[in-house]
Design a protein around this motif. Structure first.
Motif, PDB file in Angstrom:
ATOM      1  N   LEU A 217       0.820  -1.206   0.000  1.00  0.00           N
ATOM      2  CA  LEU A 217       0.000   0.000   0.000  1.00  0.00           C
ATOM      3  C   LEU A 217       0.857   1.260   0.000  1.00  0.00           C
ATOM      4  CD1 LEU A 217      -2.941  -0.857   2.448  1.00  0.00           C
ATOM      5  CD2 LEU A 217      -3.060  -0.568  -0.030  1.00  0.00           C
ATOM      6  N   CYS A 218       1.957   1.238   0.735  1.00  0.00           N
ATOM      7  CA  CYS A 218       2.871   2.387   0.725  1.00  0.00           C
ATOM      8  C   CYS A 218       3.450   2.584  -0.670  1.00  0.00           C
ATOM      9  CB  CYS A 218       3.994   2.190   1.744  1.00  0.00           C
ATOM     10  SG  CYS A 218       3.468   2.363   3.463  1.00  0.00           S
TER      11      CYS A 218
ATOM     12  N   ALA B 139       9.110   5.576   7.635  1.00  0.00           N
ATOM     13  CA  ALA B 139       8.184   6.394   8.413  1.00  0.00           C
ATOM     14  C   ALA B 139       7.607   5.604   9.573  1.00  0.00           C
ATOM     15  CB  ALA B 139       7.070   6.917   7.510  1.00  0.00           C
ATOM     16  N   ALA B 140       7.239   4.347   9.317  1.00  0.00           N
ATOM     17  CA  ALA B 140       6.671   3.513  10.376  1.00  0.00           C
ATOM     18  C   ALA B 140       7.689   3.261  11.479  1.00  0.00           C
ATOM     19  CB  ALA B 140       6.182   2.188   9.787  1.00  0.00           C
ATOM     20  N   TYR B 141       8.929   2.956  11.092  1.00  0.00           N
ATOM     21  CA  TYR B 141       9.971   2.720  12.090  1.00  0.00           C
ATOM     22  C   TYR B 141      10.195   3.970  12.929  1.00  0.00           C
ATOM     23  CZ  TYR B 141      14.248   0.719  14.068  1.00  0.00           C
ATOM     24  OH  TYR B 141      15.203   0.224  14.940  1.00  0.00           O
ATOM     25  N   LEU B 142      10.203   5.124  12.282  1.00  0.00           N
ATOM     26  CA  LEU B 142      10.402   6.381  12.997  1.00  0.00           C
ATOM     27  C   LEU B 142       9.261   6.636  13.969  1.00  0.00           C
ATOM     28  CD1 LEU B 142      12.305   8.799  13.203  1.00  0.00           C
ATOM     29  CD2 LEU B 142      11.054   9.862  11.317  1.00  0.00           C
ATOM     30  N   MET B 143       8.063   6.250  13.612  1.00  0.00           N
ATOM     31  CA  MET B 143       6.911   6.405  14.507  1.00  0.00           C
ATOM     32  C   MET B 143       6.950   5.410  15.661  1.00  0.00           C
ATOM     33  SD  MET B 143       4.542   8.706  13.238  1.00  0.00           S
ATOM     34  CE  MET B 143       2.885   8.075  13.533  1.00  0.00           C
ATOM     35  N   LEU B 144       7.487   4.226  15.385  1.00  0.00           N
ATOM     36  CA  LEU B 144       7.506   3.177  16.398  1.00  0.00           C
ATOM     37  C   LEU B 144       8.717   3.266  17.324  1.00  0.00           C
ATOM     38  CD1 LEU B 144       6.497   0.196  14.073  1.00  0.00           C
ATOM     39  CD2 LEU B 144       5.116   1.050  15.988  1.00  0.00           C
ATOM     40  N   HIS B 145       9.909   3.500  16.747  1.00  0.00           N
ATOM     41  CA  HIS B 145      11.146   3.353  17.506  1.00  0.00           C
ATOM     42  C   HIS B 145      12.121   4.510  17.300  1.00  0.00           C
ATOM     43  CE1 HIS B 145       9.826  -0.694  18.379  1.00  0.00           C
ATOM     44  NE2 HIS B 145       9.788  -0.999  17.094  1.00  0.00           N
ATOM     45  N   PRO B 146      11.723   5.730  17.594  1.00  0.00           N
ATOM     46  CA  PRO B 146      12.644   6.855  17.377  1.00  0.00           C
ATOM     47  C   PRO B 146      13.859   6.855  18.295  1.00  0.00           C
ATOM     48  CG  PRO B 146      10.696   7.585  18.575  1.00  0.00           C
ATOM     49  CD  PRO B 146      10.428   6.177  18.125  1.00  0.00           C
TER      50      PRO B 146
ATOM     51  N   ALA C 276       3.388   6.774   7.639  1.00  0.00           N
ATOM     52  CA  ALA C 276       3.112   7.440   8.916  1.00  0.00           C
ATOM     53  C   ALA C 276       1.650   7.290   9.321  1.00  0.00           C
ATOM     54  CB  ALA C 276       3.490   8.917   8.806  1.00  0.00           C
ATOM     55  N   VAL C 277       0.757   7.300   8.342  1.00  0.00           N
ATOM     56  CA  VAL C 277      -0.669   7.162   8.643  1.00  0.00           C
ATOM     57  C   VAL C 277      -1.041   5.698   8.894  1.00  0.00           C
ATOM     58  CG1 VAL C 277      -3.006   7.418   7.711  1.00  0.00           C
ATOM     59  CG2 VAL C 277      -1.310   9.242   7.379  1.00  0.00           C
ATOM     60  N   LEU C 278      -0.589   4.808   8.022  1.00  0.00           N
ATOM     61  CA  LEU C 278      -1.010   3.409   8.105  1.00  0.00           C
ATOM     62  C   LEU C 278      -0.499   2.702   9.358  1.00  0.00           C
ATOM     63  CD1 LEU C 278      -0.593   2.293   4.374  1.00  0.00           C
ATOM     64  CD2 LEU C 278      -2.730   2.622   5.632  1.00  0.00           C
ATOM     65  N   VAL C 279       0.696   3.059   9.824  1.00  0.00           N
ATOM     66  CA  VAL C 279       1.227   2.364  11.000  1.00  0.00           C
ATOM     67  C   VAL C 279       0.352   2.599  12.229  1.00  0.00           C
ATOM     68  CG1 VAL C 279       2.754   4.269  11.742  1.00  0.00           C
ATOM     69  CG2 VAL C 279       3.332   1.899  12.314  1.00  0.00           C
ATOM     70  N   VAL C 280      -0.329   3.727  12.278  1.00  0.00           N
ATOM     71  CA  VAL C 280      -1.209   4.014  13.414  1.00  0.00           C
ATOM     72  C   VAL C 280      -2.328   2.991  13.498  1.00  0.00           C
ATOM     73  CG1 VAL C 280      -2.794   5.715  14.409  1.00  0.00           C
ATOM     74  CG2 VAL C 280      -0.661   6.474  13.315  1.00  0.00           C
ATOM     75  N   PHE C 281      -2.826   2.557  12.337  1.00  0.00           N
ATOM     76  CA  PHE C 281      -3.980   1.658  12.308  1.00  0.00           C
ATOM     77  C   PHE C 281      -3.603   0.193  12.109  1.00  0.00           C
ATOM     78  CE2 PHE C 281      -5.219   5.818  10.632  1.00  0.00           C
ATOM     79  CZ  PHE C 281      -6.228   6.162  11.530  1.00  0.00           C
TER      80      PHE C 281
END
Length: 239
Positions: A118-119, A150-157, A212-217
């Motif tokens: 999807l990304c 983006a997902a990694y940055l949101m999860l594990h900064p 960044a959006v999809l990792v939230v859901f």
């Protein structure tokens, strides 16, 4: 420039990152068989057949019959597995190897595969919107990998990552610095890119936004964002 080598971030939910490895294997296989020239000199044919061409996708141009092998809508997926050269492939697969396992761990195998694709689709659509009449084929996993970043940055900064600075100097930095610098570089490149730029910077931006959006859901229930609850080693007290 920061080149990631490894991170100190063990898997918490999965025994192994099967989808991440499978994606790397598929990308390498496609490159070796169709692009590298080891078996056939087919880079141009592969790029025009399986790459996303905005002018064709938007019906401004028609693809010559010899290239029209798959429906144009399918190229939203197929372009993600074609690379224009070894360095293009190696850089994308290195980022996927270092950061994909923990994103897969946070989502589960099948959800991560869906997320990755999807990304890539979002990246292609943003590129298509930015350059609707371009006749240059869009190829490469950069958009999908941007979503992983983006997902990694949101999860594990706050996780520490080993990087090579200027390709030579090893350094251990927080992911927020390494990946944050990479994100800023993409935005800067979009704003300053030349008209005939060969790098699809808008695809990177599209992948970043989608990730960044999809990792939230799409993360597992209970998996926190921004390393909330991360336990770090505390040095012993000295009397």
């Amino acid at each position: 420039m920061f080149v990631p080598i490894s991170d100190n971030n063990p898997l918490r939910h999965l025994p192994f990152q099967y989808v991440t490895v499978a994606l790397i294997v598929v990308n390498v296989f496609v490159y070796v068989v169709f692009v590298s020239g080891l078996f056939a000199d087919a880079l141009e044919t592969t790029a025009y057949t399986f790459g996303l061409i905005p002018a064709v996708f938007n019906d401004y141009r028609e693809l010559p019959a010899q290239y029209a092998v798959v429906p144009e809508s399918f190229t939203l997926l197929t372009y993600q597995f074609v690379h224009g050269g070894f360095l293009h492939l190696a850089s994308n697969m290195l980022f996927l190897w270092v950061f994909g396992d923990n994103v897969e761990d946070a989502m589960g195998h099948w959800r991560f595969l869906t997320f990755y694709l999807l990304c890539g689709v979002a990246a292609a659509l943003v590129h298509d919107f930015a350059q609707p009449q371009s006749v240059a084929p869009l190829v490469g996993a950069s958009g999908a990998v941007s979503g992983v970043i983006a997902a990694y940055l949101m999860l594990h900064p706050n996780v520490k990552v080993w990087v090579l600075v200027l390709w030579r100097v090893p350094l251990r930095l927080k992911a927020a610095w390494v990946l944050g610098f990479w994100v800023v570089l993409q935005v800067f490149s979009v704003l300053t890119a030349a008209e005939n730029e060969s790098v699809a910077w808008w695809a990177h931006i599209g992948g970043l936004a989608a990730g960044a959006v999809l990792v939230v859901f799409m993360r597992r229930r209970g998996v926190p964002l921004f390393d909330r609850g991360l336990v770090t080693a505390v040095p012993p007290s000295r009397s």
